[in-house]
Design a protein around this motif. Structure first.
Motif, short mmCIF file in Angstrom:
data_model
loop_
_atom_site.label_atom_id
_atom_site.label_comp_id
_atom_site.label_asym_id
_atom_site.label_seq_id
_atom_site.Cartn_x
_atom_site.Cartn_y
_atom_site.Cartn_z
N UNK A 55 14.45 22.87 35.17
CA UNK A 55 13.77 21.94 36.08
C UNK A 55 12.25 22.04 36.10
N UNK A 56 11.65 22.86 35.23
CA UNK A 56 10.20 22.94 35.12
C UNK A 56 9.77 22.11 33.91
N UNK A 57 8.78 21.24 34.11
CA UNK A 57 8.30 20.39 33.03
C UNK A 57 7.69 21.25 31.92
N UNK A 58 8.07 20.98 30.67
CA UNK A 58 7.53 21.73 29.54
C UNK A 58 6.96 20.85 28.43
N UNK A 59 7.26 19.54 28.42
CA UNK A 59 6.74 18.74 27.32
C UNK A 59 7.21 17.31 27.34
N UNK A 60 7.02 16.66 26.20
CA UNK A 60 7.35 15.25 26.06
C UNK A 60 8.01 14.99 24.72
N UNK A 61 8.78 13.92 24.68
CA UNK A 61 9.34 13.41 23.43
C UNK A 61 9.40 11.89 23.54
N UNK A 62 9.27 11.22 22.41
CA UNK A 62 9.30 9.76 22.38
C UNK A 62 10.09 9.37 21.14
N UNK A 63 11.13 8.59 21.32
CA UNK A 63 12.01 8.23 20.20
C UNK A 63 12.31 6.74 20.21
N UNK A 64 12.44 6.20 19.01
CA UNK A 64 12.81 4.80 18.80
C UNK A 64 14.11 4.81 18.02
N UNK A 65 15.09 4.03 18.45
CA UNK A 65 16.38 3.97 17.75
C UNK A 65 16.68 2.54 17.33
N UNK A 66 17.39 2.43 16.24
CA UNK A 66 17.90 1.14 15.79
C UNK A 66 19.13 1.41 14.94
N UNK A 67 20.24 0.79 15.32
CA UNK A 67 21.52 1.03 14.68
C UNK A 67 21.81 2.54 14.72
N UNK A 68 22.03 3.17 13.57
CA UNK A 68 22.33 4.61 13.55
C UNK A 68 21.13 5.43 13.10
N UNK A 69 19.94 4.96 13.42
CA UNK A 69 18.71 5.58 12.98
C UNK A 69 17.83 5.88 14.19
N UNK A 70 17.31 7.11 14.29
CA UNK A 70 16.41 7.48 15.38
C UNK A 70 15.16 8.13 14.80
N UNK A 71 14.03 7.59 15.18
CA UNK A 71 12.72 8.10 14.75
C UNK A 71 12.11 8.86 15.93
N UNK A 72 11.97 10.16 15.77
CA UNK A 72 11.28 10.96 16.78
C UNK A 72 9.79 10.79 16.52
N UNK A 73 9.20 9.89 17.28
CA UNK A 73 7.81 9.48 17.10
C UNK A 73 6.86 10.58 17.55
N UNK A 74 7.16 11.21 18.68
CA UNK A 74 6.32 12.28 19.21
C UNK A 74 7.18 13.37 19.84
N UNK A 75 6.76 14.61 19.64
CA UNK A 75 7.34 15.77 20.32
C UNK A 75 6.19 16.75 20.54
N UNK A 76 6.00 17.17 21.78
CA UNK A 76 4.94 18.14 22.08
C UNK A 76 5.35 18.97 23.29
N UNK A 77 4.99 20.24 23.23
CA UNK A 77 5.22 21.13 24.36
C UNK A 77 3.88 21.49 24.99
N UNK A 78 3.92 21.73 26.29
CA UNK A 78 2.73 22.20 26.99
C UNK A 78 2.26 23.49 26.34
N UNK A 79 0.96 23.65 26.26
CA UNK A 79 0.39 24.80 25.55
C UNK A 79 0.89 26.14 26.08
N UNK A 80 1.08 26.26 27.38
CA UNK A 80 1.47 27.55 27.97
C UNK A 80 2.91 27.95 27.72
N UNK A 81 3.73 27.05 27.13
CA UNK A 81 5.13 27.41 26.85
C UNK A 81 5.43 27.47 25.35
N UNK A 82 4.43 27.23 24.54
CA UNK A 82 4.63 27.27 23.08
C UNK A 82 4.90 28.70 22.62
N UNK A 83 5.69 28.82 21.55
CA UNK A 83 5.96 30.12 20.96
C UNK A 83 7.02 30.93 21.69
N UNK A 84 7.78 30.29 22.57
CA UNK A 84 8.80 30.98 23.35
C UNK A 84 10.22 30.49 23.04
#
Length: 181
Positions: A55-84
């Protein structure tokens, strides 16, 4: 630790943090306008996710789908939780959510002259470790060329159609996928 995906919109409490992370995690030439991302996330085939660990926010993701295809356009984690290990858990949650879909990403090319070459190598290793494989494709989005990693094959026309549908015909002409021989 449980990773959850929550849909984000302009009125989400974490939207300001997500917007700030988006601006700092991606170079200007790799970012679409946040207003466009937010607006288009109202479509049925577009998902703008807030990523949460216990329940603590750690990042974002953005995806576009069409038929059976999904493009993960963006994925990022907050700097303080990276490497864990949370990035791997978040990516696995996304792969589960889009199970049955050929899931792919565009990744900065391994240009030895790039000032962030070590970061690019680590990012590529992260996706390899999490089950994505390089495919012989490149994506051109405006002036940037990317390599492609995926859980399955992606044909150029599938990507090109997806992006024309997402961006519209005029702007969609600025992006394309090509086969690397």
């Amino acid at each position: 630790m449980k990773i959850t995906l929550r849909r984000i919109n302009l009125f989400s409490p974490d939207y300001p943090k997500i917007s700030r992370l988006y601006r700092t995690a991606f170079p200007a030439d790799e970012r679409a306008p946040m207003t466009v991302l937010t607006y288009k996330s109202g479509r049925d085939n577009v998902d703008f996710w807030g990523l949460y660990a216990n329940d603590e926010w750690i990042g974002l993701a953005y995806a576009i789908s069409e038929n059976d295809l999904t493009y993960l356009f963006y994925l990022a984690l907050a700097e303080d939780v990276r490497g864990k290990g949370l990035g791997s858990r978040a990516l696995q949650a996304l792969l589960r959510y889009y199970e049955g879909s050929r899931f792919y990403i565009a990744l900065e090319q391994l240009d030895p002259s790039a000032e962030n070459i070590e970061e690019r190598k680590r990012r590529r290793q992260f996706y390899l470790k999490n089950g994505l494989k390089p495919i012989k494709r490149t994506i051109r989005e405006a002036s940037v060329v990317y390599d492609v990693m995926s859980t399955g094959n992606v044909e150029p026309e599938e990507y090109n159609t997806m992006m024309r549908n997402y961006l519209g015909k005029r702007v969609g002409r600025l992006v394309s996928m090509d086969v690397v021989e």
